[in-house]
Design a protein around this motif. Structure first.
Motif, short mmCIF file in Angstrom:
data_model
loop_
_atom_site.label_atom_id
_atom_site.label_comp_id
_atom_site.label_asym_id
_atom_site.label_seq_id
_atom_site.Cartn_x
_atom_site.Cartn_y
_atom_site.Cartn_z
N ILE A 213 0.81 -1.22 0.00
CA ILE A 213 0.00 0.00 0.00
C ILE A 213 0.84 1.26 0.00
N GLY A 214 2.14 1.16 0.03
CA GLY A 214 2.98 2.34 0.00
C GLY A 214 4.45 1.97 -0.08
N MET A 215 5.24 2.91 -0.59
CA MET A 215 6.68 2.70 -0.66
C MET A 215 7.37 4.05 -0.68
N GLY A 216 8.45 4.16 0.08
CA GLY A 216 9.22 5.38 0.13
C GLY A 216 10.66 5.13 -0.25
N CYS A 217 11.52 6.04 0.17
CA CYS A 217 12.93 5.91 -0.18
C CYS A 217 13.67 4.95 0.74
N ASP A 218 13.04 4.53 1.84
CA ASP A 218 13.75 3.65 2.77
C ASP A 218 12.89 2.53 3.32
N ALA A 219 11.67 2.33 2.80
CA ALA A 219 10.79 1.30 3.34
C ALA A 219 9.66 1.00 2.38
N VAL B 123 2.10 -2.95 8.09
CA VAL B 123 3.45 -3.37 8.49
C VAL B 123 4.44 -2.65 7.58
N LYS B 124 5.34 -1.90 8.19
CA LYS B 124 6.36 -1.16 7.44
C LYS B 124 7.67 -1.93 7.54
N MET B 125 8.18 -2.37 6.39
CA MET B 125 9.44 -3.10 6.34
C MET B 125 10.55 -2.14 5.92
N MET B 126 11.48 -1.87 6.84
CA MET B 126 12.60 -0.99 6.53
C MET B 126 13.60 -1.69 5.63
N TRP B 127 14.31 -0.91 4.84
CA TRP B 127 15.35 -1.47 3.97
C TRP B 127 16.70 -1.35 4.67
N ASN B 128 17.34 -2.48 4.83
CA ASN B 128 18.61 -2.56 5.56
C ASN B 128 19.76 -2.67 4.56
N LEU B 129 20.48 -1.57 4.38
CA LEU B 129 21.56 -1.54 3.39
C LEU B 129 22.93 -1.34 4.01
N GLY B 130 23.16 -1.89 5.17
CA GLY B 130 24.48 -1.76 5.75
C GLY B 130 24.52 -1.75 7.25
N ALA B 131 23.37 -1.90 7.89
CA ALA B 131 23.35 -1.88 9.35
C ALA B 131 23.76 -3.21 9.96
N LEU C 194 18.45 -2.00 15.48
CA LEU C 194 17.71 -1.05 16.31
C LEU C 194 18.49 0.25 16.47
N ASN C 195 19.79 0.18 16.61
CA ASN C 195 20.59 1.38 16.73
C ASN C 195 20.59 2.19 15.43
N SER C 196 20.69 1.51 14.32
CA SER C 196 20.74 2.20 13.04
C SER C 196 19.41 2.86 12.69
N MET C 197 18.31 2.27 13.11
CA MET C 197 16.98 2.77 12.76
C MET C 197 16.21 3.24 13.98
N SER C 198 16.92 3.71 14.99
CA SER C 198 16.27 4.08 16.24
C SER C 198 15.32 5.26 16.08
N GLN C 199 15.53 6.13 15.07
CA GLN C 199 14.64 7.28 14.90
C GLN C 199 13.22 6.81 14.56
N GLU C 200 13.09 5.67 13.93
CA GLU C 200 11.76 5.15 13.59
C GLU C 200 10.97 4.76 14.84
N LEU C 201 11.66 4.60 15.96
CA LEU C 201 10.99 4.19 17.19
C LEU C 201 10.54 5.37 18.03
N ASN D 61 20.21 -9.69 5.57
CA ASN D 61 19.22 -10.75 5.72
C ASN D 61 18.07 -10.35 6.63
N SER D 62 18.33 -9.54 7.65
CA SER D 62 17.30 -9.15 8.61
C SER D 62 17.11 -7.65 8.57
N THR D 63 15.94 -7.21 9.02
CA THR D 63 15.66 -5.78 9.05
C THR D 63 14.61 -5.49 10.12
N LEU D 64 14.21 -4.23 10.21
CA LEU D 64 13.24 -3.79 11.22
C LEU D 64 11.85 -3.74 10.62
N PHE D 65 10.86 -4.24 11.37
CA PHE D 65 9.45 -4.19 10.97
C PHE D 65 8.68 -3.36 12.00
#
Length: 574
Positions: A149-155, A204-212, A220-227, A298-302
């Motif tokens: 239902i949606g897509m941005g530059c990072d999720a 459910v928003k699936m973040m794109w993990n490109l180096g964390a 969680l540290n790399s994407m902590s702003q989302e929390l 392989n893993s990312t934040l949801f």
């Protein structure tokens, strides 16, 4: 002139008056007695000047009304031989002026006490989100995934529903009951509502993990702003608990629940699945096990949130809100930004794509601010970010970057103040709300670094005058001349519901505003006990009453009355 300025000017004037009328005669008298002591002859009794100045000084500091009374008395009691008519007039006029200031201060004290009492009542009534207690939802397997239902530059965002537990297995309710009961989007908006929301109430928003990395702590540290908008139960409690660090090394803030800020109900890490449309829409961010050419981990934040029918841009493409609905939407944006500012968070990427829309029971659009990936939320920053070099990220969308942010030059000791940057972005987005192109979208749009306020295009004539005034104020270049989100919101609150208190701008005062606030509080409290015609309006009124501040309210009333006076003069001139 404000009361603070009047008092400071009065004290400066009083100091000058004392120096002219008291200190200089005392000095001349003391010099005279010192001269008599030097004369040759029998010692004479010297009369020392009375030490009344320290006593009176303490008395004046304790009581402004006492100072006014003393000055008025001195103005009447000074005889022609002991003072000039000019000095007597100064004492009398200054005393009368201080008496008026004391009366105004007394009215303001009562108004401030009224505001504090109302604020205390409504702050106890915290925003009740529709989330019920539950223990599910910390794994990706707990959800049935639907379409994208949606897509941005990072999720990427997918609709979802939670699996129901087996009968009798658990007493806690499921995530599928997260959405409150009742139909959303009645009336003219019914055709706009997505039919799948009833089946998939979650997103459910699936973040794109490109180096964390793929470890939970690193993600969680790399994407902590989302929390930042996450609820207290969003992360599963573990021992030991993960220590999160923000982009600048400090622990990011968490904002409390608010009707105009999105809420993250669950946040967890899991392996990236092959969801519908993944290979076509975002193949490069997939891990190599799903796409050999992919660069993702392989893993990312949801993140699990409520499913909203559309974002603000999609809604405005499909519908034209009325002028009152547009004003209410602008007011909701300001209330959300004010809530973030009060908790030390700057969104820094406020645009129509990052604002979600649903409808209340009366069909009025309810909007929430979402997507906090670019926010500034460090606990020790207080909306101020060091800008030592050009590598520091100033925010998201460059087209909607406030002038003070866009024109900042990096250097030693340079700091960017974001306290009014989001409010400026709200002013730019308001053009889209009222059916006009955003004036700052390029290539044809204005450049926020160098535009002049007179270059801003006019809003449609159907937009209320007070709303147009707020948009003009929000888009002022200088932050010092731009109102805060709280003051701008107060202007709209007074315009929407303060008609009787501001009916005659010549006699409008804080006392009349305080009386209106008491009546408004009673109305809102009674509305909460019976059927509600528009829950959006009730939520806005509660936010207004829970954030009452006498100084902000006085500033808002000054802006509003000045704008109406300018409008009246313009009409008369035409």
């Amino acid at each position: 002139m404000s009361v603070k300025h009047a008092i400071s000017r009065g004290l400066e004037m009083g100091r000058s008056v004392f120096q002219l009328g008291v200190l200089k005669p005392v000095a001349r008298l003391a010099a005279k007695f010192r001269g008599e002591r030097l004369r040759v002859g029998p010692p004479a009794r010297s009369v020392q000047p009375q030490t009344f100045l320290p006593y009176r000084y303490r008395y004046y500091r304790m009581s402004l009304s006492g100072l006014a009374a003393q000055l008025q008395s001195l103005g009447f009691r000074r005889f022609p031989g002991t003072g000039s008519p000019r000095n007597r007039a100064v004492f009398l006029a200054f005393g009368l002026g201080l008496g008026l200031i004391e009366q105004q201060l007394e009215d303001d004290r009562r108004s401030a006490a009224t505001c504090q009492e109302i604020q205390a009542v409504f702050r106890k009534r915290k925003f009740q989100n529709p989330l019920k207690p539950f223990t599910l939802g910390y794994r990706l397997e707990d959800y049935m995934m639907g379409k994208q239902i949606g897509m941005g530059c990072d999720a990427a965002v997918y609709e979802a529903a939670a699996h129901l537990p087996a009968p009798g297995e658990r007493r806690e309710c499921s995530l599928v009951e997260l959405v409150s009961g009742g139909k959303d989007g009645q009336g003219e908006h019914e055709a706009l509502r997505s039919g799948s929301i009833a089946s998939y109430p979650l997103a459910v928003k699936m973040m794109w993990n490109l180096g964390a990395g793929s470890s939970r702590e690193a993600i969680l540290n790399s994407m902590s702003q989302e929390l930042v908008p996450a609820s207290p139960l969003a992360l599963k409690e573990e021992t030991p608990a993960p220590v999160l660090d923000g982009r600048f090394g400090g622990t990011p803030r968490r904002v409390s629940a608010h009707p105009n800020v999105v809420r993250v109900y669950r946040a967890f890490t899991a392996e990236v699945p092959l969801l519908p449309g993944a290979l076509e829409e975002y193949p490069d961010v997939l891990p190599p096990r799903l796409n050999p050419a992919g660069l993702g981990s392989n893993s990312t934040l949801f993140l699990v949130m409520k499913n909203y029918p559309f974002n603000l841009r999609q809604y405005l493409q499909a519908a034209v809100p009325s002028h009152r609905e547009g004003t209410l939407m602008l007011l909701q944006l300001l209330e959300g930004v004010d809530h973030l500012c009060k908790q030390g968070v700057a969104h820094r990427d406020l645009k129509s794509d990052n604002v979600l829309v649903e409808f209340d029971s009366g069909g009025c659009p309810r909007i929430v601010i979402a997507d906090f990936g670019c926010c500034l939320a460090e606990r020790d920053r207080a909306l101020r970010m060091p800008f030592n070099n050009r590598c520091v990220n100033r925010g998201g969308n460059a087209s909607l970057m406030a002038p003070e942010v866009a024109t900042a030059v990096p250097g030693p000791g340079m700091v960017i103040d974001y306290s009014k940057a989001d409010a400026w972005a709200v002013g730019a987005v308001s053009y889209e709300i009222f059916g006009r192109p955003n004036p700052f979208y390029r290539p044809e749009g204005l450049d926020s670094r160098q535009y002049q306020e007179k270059q801003l295009p006019p809003l449609p004539a159907r937009v209320p005058t007070d709303t147009r005034l707020v948009v003009e104020l929000l888009l002022r270049r200088a932050p010092a001349k731009r109102p805060s989100a709280r003051v701008a919101a107060n202007i709209l609150h007074l315009s929407l519901w303060g008609g009787s208190a501001l009916a005659n701008q010549d006699t409008a005062s804080m006392k009349s505003i305080a009386d209106w606030l008491l009546c408004q509080s009673a109305v809102v409290l009674l509305r909460g006990r019976g059927p509600v015609t528009s829950s959006v309006e009730v939520e806005l009124q509660r936010c207004f009453l829970a954030n009452l501040d006498l100084e902000d309210l006085n500033t808002a009333m000054g802006f509003l009355l000045f704008g109406r006076e300018q409008q009246r003069r313009g009409v008369l001139a035409n």
